[in-house]
Design an enzyme around this catalytic site. Structure first.
Site, PDB file in Angstrom:
ATOM      1  N   GLU A  36      42.220  65.248  70.778  1.00 22.66           N
ATOM      2  CA  GLU A  36      42.324  66.646  70.354  1.00 22.66           C
ATOM      3  C   GLU A  36      41.275  67.464  71.110  1.00 22.66           C
ATOM      4  O   GLU A  36      40.103  67.087  71.159  1.00 22.66           O
ATOM      5  CB  GLU A  36      42.092  66.721  68.835  1.00 22.66           C
ATOM      6  CG  GLU A  36      41.894  68.101  68.262  1.00 22.66           C
ATOM      7  CD  GLU A  36      43.038  69.065  68.555  1.00 22.66           C
ATOM      8  OE1 GLU A  36      44.184  68.736  68.259  1.00 22.66           O
ATOM      9  OE2 GLU A  36      42.748  70.149  69.110  1.00 22.66           O
ATOM     10  N   THR A 125      51.223  78.683  56.373  1.00 19.12           N
ATOM     11  CA  THR A 125      51.633  79.083  55.023  1.00 19.12           C
ATOM     12  C   THR A 125      52.321  77.923  54.322  1.00 19.12           C
ATOM     13  O   THR A 125      52.330  77.846  53.104  1.00 19.12           O
ATOM     14  CB  THR A 125      52.630  80.265  55.111  1.00 19.12           C
ATOM     15  OG1 THR A 125      52.120  81.212  56.044  1.00 19.12           O
ATOM     16  CG2 THR A 125      52.824  80.948  53.785  1.00 19.12           C
ATOM     17  N   ALA A 127      55.672  77.102  54.456  1.00 16.40           N
ATOM     18  CA  ALA A 127      57.081  77.258  54.087  1.00 16.40           C
ATOM     19  C   ALA A 127      57.889  76.238  54.890  1.00 16.40           C
ATOM     20  O   ALA A 127      57.778  76.185  56.111  1.00 16.40           O
ATOM     21  CB  ALA A 127      57.553  78.676  54.407  1.00 16.40           C
ATOM     22  N   HIS A 433      56.966  80.505  65.633  1.00 15.88           N
ATOM     23  CA  HIS A 433      57.975  79.437  65.551  1.00 15.88           C
ATOM     24  C   HIS A 433      58.752  79.368  66.866  1.00 15.88           C
ATOM     25  O   HIS A 433      59.972  79.523  66.864  1.00 15.88           O
ATOM     26  CB  HIS A 433      58.955  79.702  64.400  1.00 15.88           C
ATOM     27  CG  HIS A 433      58.302  79.889  63.061  1.00 15.88           C
ATOM     28  ND1 HIS A 433      58.742  80.791  62.126  1.00 15.88           N
ATOM     29  CD2 HIS A 433      57.231  79.274  62.509  1.00 15.88           C
ATOM     30  CE1 HIS A 433      57.980  80.723  61.041  1.00 15.88           C
ATOM     31  NE2 HIS A 433      57.044  79.820  61.256  1.00 15.88           N
ATOM     32  N   ASN A 467      57.527  71.618  68.178  1.00 13.33           N
ATOM     33  CA  ASN A 467      58.579  72.630  68.119  1.00 13.33           C
ATOM     34  C   ASN A 467      59.273  72.815  69.472  1.00 13.33           C
ATOM     35  O   ASN A 467      60.442  73.201  69.522  1.00 13.33           O
ATOM     36  CB  ASN A 467      58.002  73.967  67.649  1.00 13.33           C
ATOM     37  CG  ASN A 467      57.426  73.875  66.250  1.00 13.33           C
ATOM     38  OD1 ASN A 467      57.830  73.037  65.459  1.00 13.33           O
ATOM     39  ND2 ASN A 467      56.460  74.729  65.939  1.00 13.33           N
ATOM     40  N   THR A 479      58.695  74.264  61.460  1.00 19.85           N
ATOM     41  CA  THR A 479      57.883  73.044  61.363  1.00 19.85           C
ATOM     42  C   THR A 479      58.660  71.849  60.808  1.00 19.85           C
ATOM     43  O   THR A 479      58.570  70.745  61.359  1.00 19.85           O
ATOM     44  CB  THR A 479      56.611  73.309  60.538  1.00 19.85           C
ATOM     45  OG1 THR A 479      55.945  74.423  61.127  1.00 19.85           O
ATOM     46  CG2 THR A 479      55.687  72.106  60.546  1.00 19.85           C
TER      47      THR A 479
HETATM   48  C1  LIG Z   1      49.009  81.460  59.989  1.00 19.20           C
HETATM   49  C2  LIG Z   1      50.133  80.522  60.283  1.00 19.20           C
HETATM   50  C3  LIG Z   1      51.170  80.403  59.367  1.00 19.20           C
HETATM   51  C4  LIG Z   1      52.231  79.527  59.624  1.00 19.20           C
HETATM   52  N1  LIG Z   1      53.183  79.379  58.661  1.00 19.20           N
HETATM   53  C5  LIG Z   1      54.198  78.535  58.864  1.00 19.20           C
HETATM   54  C6  LIG Z   1      55.165  78.317  57.845  1.00 19.20           C
HETATM   55  O1  LIG Z   1      55.073  78.842  56.737  1.00 19.20           O
HETATM   56  N2  LIG Z   1      56.193  77.466  58.114  1.00 19.20           N
HETATM   57  C7  LIG Z   1      56.325  76.852  59.310  1.00 19.20           C
HETATM   58  O2  LIG Z   1      57.306  76.128  59.503  1.00 19.20           O
HETATM   59  N3  LIG Z   1      55.395  77.004  60.283  1.00 19.20           N
HETATM   60  C8  LIG Z   1      54.336  77.816  60.087  1.00 19.20           C
HETATM   61  N4  LIG Z   1      53.383  77.960  61.056  1.00 19.20           N
HETATM   62  C9  LIG Z   1      53.546  77.205  62.314  1.00 19.20           C
HETATM   63  C10 LIG Z   1      53.118  75.741  62.136  1.00 19.20           C
HETATM   64  O3  LIG Z   1      51.774  75.689  61.783  1.00 19.20           O
HETATM   65  C11 LIG Z   1      53.397  75.002  63.445  1.00 19.20           C
HETATM   66  O4  LIG Z   1      54.811  74.942  63.593  1.00 19.20           O
HETATM   67  C12 LIG Z   1      52.879  73.566  63.453  1.00 19.20           C
HETATM   68  O5  LIG Z   1      51.504  73.505  63.225  1.00 19.20           O
HETATM   69  C13 LIG Z   1      53.183  72.924  64.820  1.00 19.20           C
HETATM   70  O6  LIG Z   1      52.617  71.643  64.831  1.00 19.20           O
HETATM   71  P1  LIG Z   1      52.255  70.892  66.187  1.00 19.20           P
HETATM   72  O7  LIG Z   1      51.571  69.634  65.793  1.00 19.20           O
HETATM   73  O8  LIG Z   1      53.462  70.762  67.030  1.00 19.20           O
HETATM   74  O9  LIG Z   1      51.293  71.883  66.975  1.00 19.20           O
HETATM   75  P2  LIG Z   1      49.870  72.475  66.587  1.00 19.20           P
HETATM   76  O10 LIG Z   1      49.693  72.496  65.125  1.00 19.20           O
HETATM   77  O11 LIG Z   1      49.732  73.732  67.337  1.00 19.20           O
HETATM   78  O12 LIG Z   1      48.846  71.398  67.177  1.00 19.20           O
HETATM   79  C14 LIG Z   1      48.728  71.169  68.562  1.00 19.20           C
HETATM   80  C15 LIG Z   1      47.329  70.623  68.841  1.00 19.20           C
HETATM   81  O13 LIG Z   1      47.267  70.187  70.199  1.00 19.20           O
HETATM   82  C16 LIG Z   1      45.974  70.462  70.714  1.00 19.20           C
HETATM   83  N5  LIG Z   1      46.067  70.543  72.183  1.00 19.20           N
HETATM   84  C17 LIG Z   1      46.790  71.420  72.905  1.00 19.20           C
HETATM   85  N6  LIG Z   1      46.666  71.173  74.231  1.00 19.20           N
HETATM   86  C18 LIG Z   1      45.832  70.105  74.344  1.00 19.20           C
HETATM   87  C19 LIG Z   1      45.328  69.374  75.456  1.00 19.20           C
HETATM   88  N7  LIG Z   1      45.688  69.665  76.722  1.00 19.20           N
HETATM   89  N8  LIG Z   1      44.463  68.360  75.216  1.00 19.20           N
HETATM   90  C20 LIG Z   1      44.129  68.014  73.934  1.00 19.20           C
HETATM   91  N9  LIG Z   1      44.594  68.672  72.842  1.00 19.20           N
HETATM   92  C21 LIG Z   1      45.447  69.704  73.047  1.00 19.20           C
HETATM   93  C22 LIG Z   1      45.626  71.810  70.076  1.00 19.20           C
HETATM   94  O14 LIG Z   1      44.239  72.032  70.052  1.00 19.20           O
HETATM   95  C23 LIG Z   1      46.229  71.667  68.678  1.00 19.20           C
HETATM   96  O15 LIG Z   1      45.284  71.210  67.730  1.00 19.20           O
HETATM   97  C24 LIG Z   1      52.285  78.789  60.834  1.00 19.20           C
HETATM   98  C25 LIG Z   1      51.226  78.885  61.737  1.00 19.20           C
HETATM   99  C26 LIG Z   1      50.157  79.735  61.461  1.00 19.20           C
HETATM  100  C27 LIG Z   1      49.019  79.815  62.441  1.00 19.20           C
END
Ligand SMILES: Cc1cc2nc3c(=O)[nH]c(=O)nc-3n(C[C@H](O)[C@H](O)[C@H](O)COP(=O)(O)OP(=O)(O)OC[C@H]3O[C@@H](n4cnc5c(N)ncnc54)[C@H](O)[C@@H]3O)c2cc1C
Length: 497
Positions: A36, A125, A127, A433, A467, A479
């Site tokens: 991370e 959030t 959802a 999203h 996503n 998500t």
């Molecule tokens: C305020 C807010 C409200 C939200 N509400 C909703 C909701 O209600 N419902 C919903 O479906 N979704 C919601 N979302 C979106 C949801 O949080 C994301 O869809 C979800 O977190 C995606 O997960 P992920 O693991 O794919 O990516 P992320 O959670 O973005 O995690 C990716 C990680 O990869 C790391 N990373 C990136 N590049 C590198 C690299 N080169 N080397 C090492 N590490 C790296 C980043 O630091 C990060 O920690 C919301 C987001 C926010 C910010």
């Protein structure tokens, strides 16, 4: 050479955590490393901020969420953390507009990235509505989809019901009745009701939204000896020979030191923007990389609920427990072709007023013109390829947005007053999203980046999740759908192990 790990996962957000959890469950002996780039945002790595002990952090979360606009949250979340004026440093933590990193997101200005342990999964959030009809990829066996979605719901702890379990909300039924009449559904299963939420409701406490730590505790608390989390390390390159990945190049963001890590297989879950960026940086450039970026269009609005209309008074308005921004959370599901849009309606008290935010999302056409362009000459603040996003709405999209505004207006009128200044079309990217940048496909026809196992076409041991892999145009928050595919991808990785 013996590989140090069976699997290296890049990214500790919900999708990285789901793949770690599932692979560990299927193959407990597997040596897994999670890398991370971001750092610690609270004392308990991977917990959701609503759970944070630090009162200032929790108060900021609560205050920002009560505004019920993600774009406000992102602006606030950037400034509530360690940044120097507007400039981001590797030690900053939070969610940041992508433009902070020097990218050109003028056509997609609402887009943001997380920079902390747990990714956006500590801010969200929570959802978790599910995909319906054309939102479900038609090239995947339906029974597998349903089973994987059930697993994803379990891991995200999705439940459908009131946010505050011990206090009856007298406004809930009148809201259901009023809105079911003006936003009707022919299918009782797609009737307006409570929003499925990822977390646990308990008496007297804020709704405990699911953070990555709840999905895979052992990744964050060190309790599984075979599983390791290393943070503050940016993966800058995937080392490969064109069909097999041998390692990753990492940069320690505190010291600048570089190192390589080797493994038998790799999973990149670094979000829908930075996953394709990393592939591009590594010379892995399938035709569909970054192309067909998709995002549902979103409109926001707030209606002041006229309690008297329902025979209620201000005294009937529920006070949420300290730390909980919302009274309740409702869902108006898409009913497919006839109304490909869904409403996320959050009831709350804000500055002494009883409000329902009436946010709606409608699917938009998947078009190759909507894409990320990566530069070979320019770099971002981290030395990674510079990104320019090309994004616009088609005529059909604009029609859908207008229809969605009518639905929103009808819903708002049924509940109270809805001044014009309380509603707006959100800028592209603001829903957070975004999907499709490394999409999954059933055949390698140049329109997808990964196969149905999440494996990059032409590569033996490189998998992607998040996503960006979602190939369909969603109405629902992304998500749970991304997580459903992660369960599938984890199964393929486990089989490989
Ligand atoms: C305020 C807010 C409200 C939200 N509400 C909703 C909701 O209600 N419902 C919903 O479906 N979704 C919601 N979302 C979106 C949801 O949080 C994301 O869809 C979800 O977190 C995606 O997960 P992920 O693991 O794919 O990516 P992320 O959670 O973005 O995690 C990716 C990680 O990869 C790391 N990373 C990136 N590049 C590198 C690299 N080169 N080397 C090492 N590490 C790296 C980043 O630091 C990060 O920690 C919301 C987001 C926010 C910010």
């Amino acid at each position: 050479m013996t590989a140090e790990f069976d699997l290296v996962i890049v990214g500790s957000g919900p999708n990285g955590a789901i793949v770690a959890e599932q692979v560990h469950a299927h193959s407990p002996e597997a040596r897994i490393l999670v890398i991370e780039a971001g750092g610690t945002i609270t004392d308990v790595p991977g917990e959701h901020l609503v759970e944070a002990d630090e009162s200032a952090m929790n108060a900021s979360y609560n205050d920002l969420m009560r505004r019920a606009r993600q774009i406000e949250y992102v602006k606030g979340a950037a400034s509530m953390n360690t940044i120097d004026g507007d400039s981001w440093t590797p030690q900053s933590t939070g969610v940041f507009p992508a433009a902070f990193f020097g990218h050109n997101f003028a056509e997609f200005p609402g887009a943001s990235v997380a920079w902390n342990i747990g990714g956006m999964g500590v801010h969200w959030t929570a959802a978790t509505p599910w995909a319906y009809a054309a939102e479900i990829p038609d090239f995947l066996p339906r029974a597998e989809w349903d089973a994987d979605q059930e697993t994803a719901r379990r891991l995200l702890r999705t439940s459908v019901g009131p946010l505050i379990p011990d206090v009856e909300n007298p406004c809930a039924q009148p809201i259901f009745t009023a809105l079911r009449e003006v936003v009707p559904s022919p299918d009782p299963d797609r009737e307006l009701g409570y929003m499925p939420m990822g977390g646990v409701a308990s008496a007297g406490r804020p709704f405990a939204r699911t953070g990555p730590r709840d999905i895979a505790p052992f990744v964050f608390d060190g309790s599984a000896p075979e599983v390791e989390l290393r943070t503050g390390l940016l993966v800058t390159r995937i080392e490969h020979d064109g069909s097999r990945v041998t390692g990753l190049t990492l940069r320690d963001l505190a010291t600048g030191a570089e190192e390589s890590v080797h493994a038998d297989r790799f999973l990149i879950a670094a979000d829908a923007l930075r996953t394709p960026q990393l592939l591009w940086a590594s010379g892995i450039r399938p035709a569909a990389l970054g192309v067909r970026l998709n995002e549902h269009a979103s409109i926001d609005g707030e209606v002041e609920i006229d309690a008297q209309r329902f025979g209620l008074t201000d005294a009937d308005i529920v006070k949420p427990p300290t730390g909980e921004p919302f009274i309740d959370s409702f869902w108006s599901p898409s009913i497919g072709e006839a109304r490909p849009m869904h409403g996320q309606l959050m009831e709350r008290e804000f500055e002494g007023r009883h409000m329902l935010s009436v946010g709606w999302y409608c699917s938009t056409e998947i078009r190759p013109e909507n894409r990320i362009e990566f530069s070979d000459d320019l770099v971002d603040e981290l030395g990674m390829p510079h990104m320019t996003v090309r994004f616009s709405y088609s005529e059909n999209d604009l029609d859908q947005i207008r229809r969605m505004q009518d639905v929103q207006q009808a819903a708002a009128n049924a509940l109270g007053t809805f001044p014009r200044e309380y509603r707006e079309v959100q800028p592209p990217g603001a829903s957070l999203h975004y999907t499709g940048t490394v999409r999954m496909g059933g055949v390698d026809d140049g329109t997808s980046v990964v196969d149905t196992d999440g494996r990059v076409w032409g590569f033996e041991n490189l998998f992607l999740a998040g996503n960006g892999v979602v190939p369909t145009a969603l109405t629902c928050n992304s998500t749970l759908t991304g997580a459903t595919l992660s369960v599938r991808i984890a199964r393929a990785i486990s089989a490989d192990i």
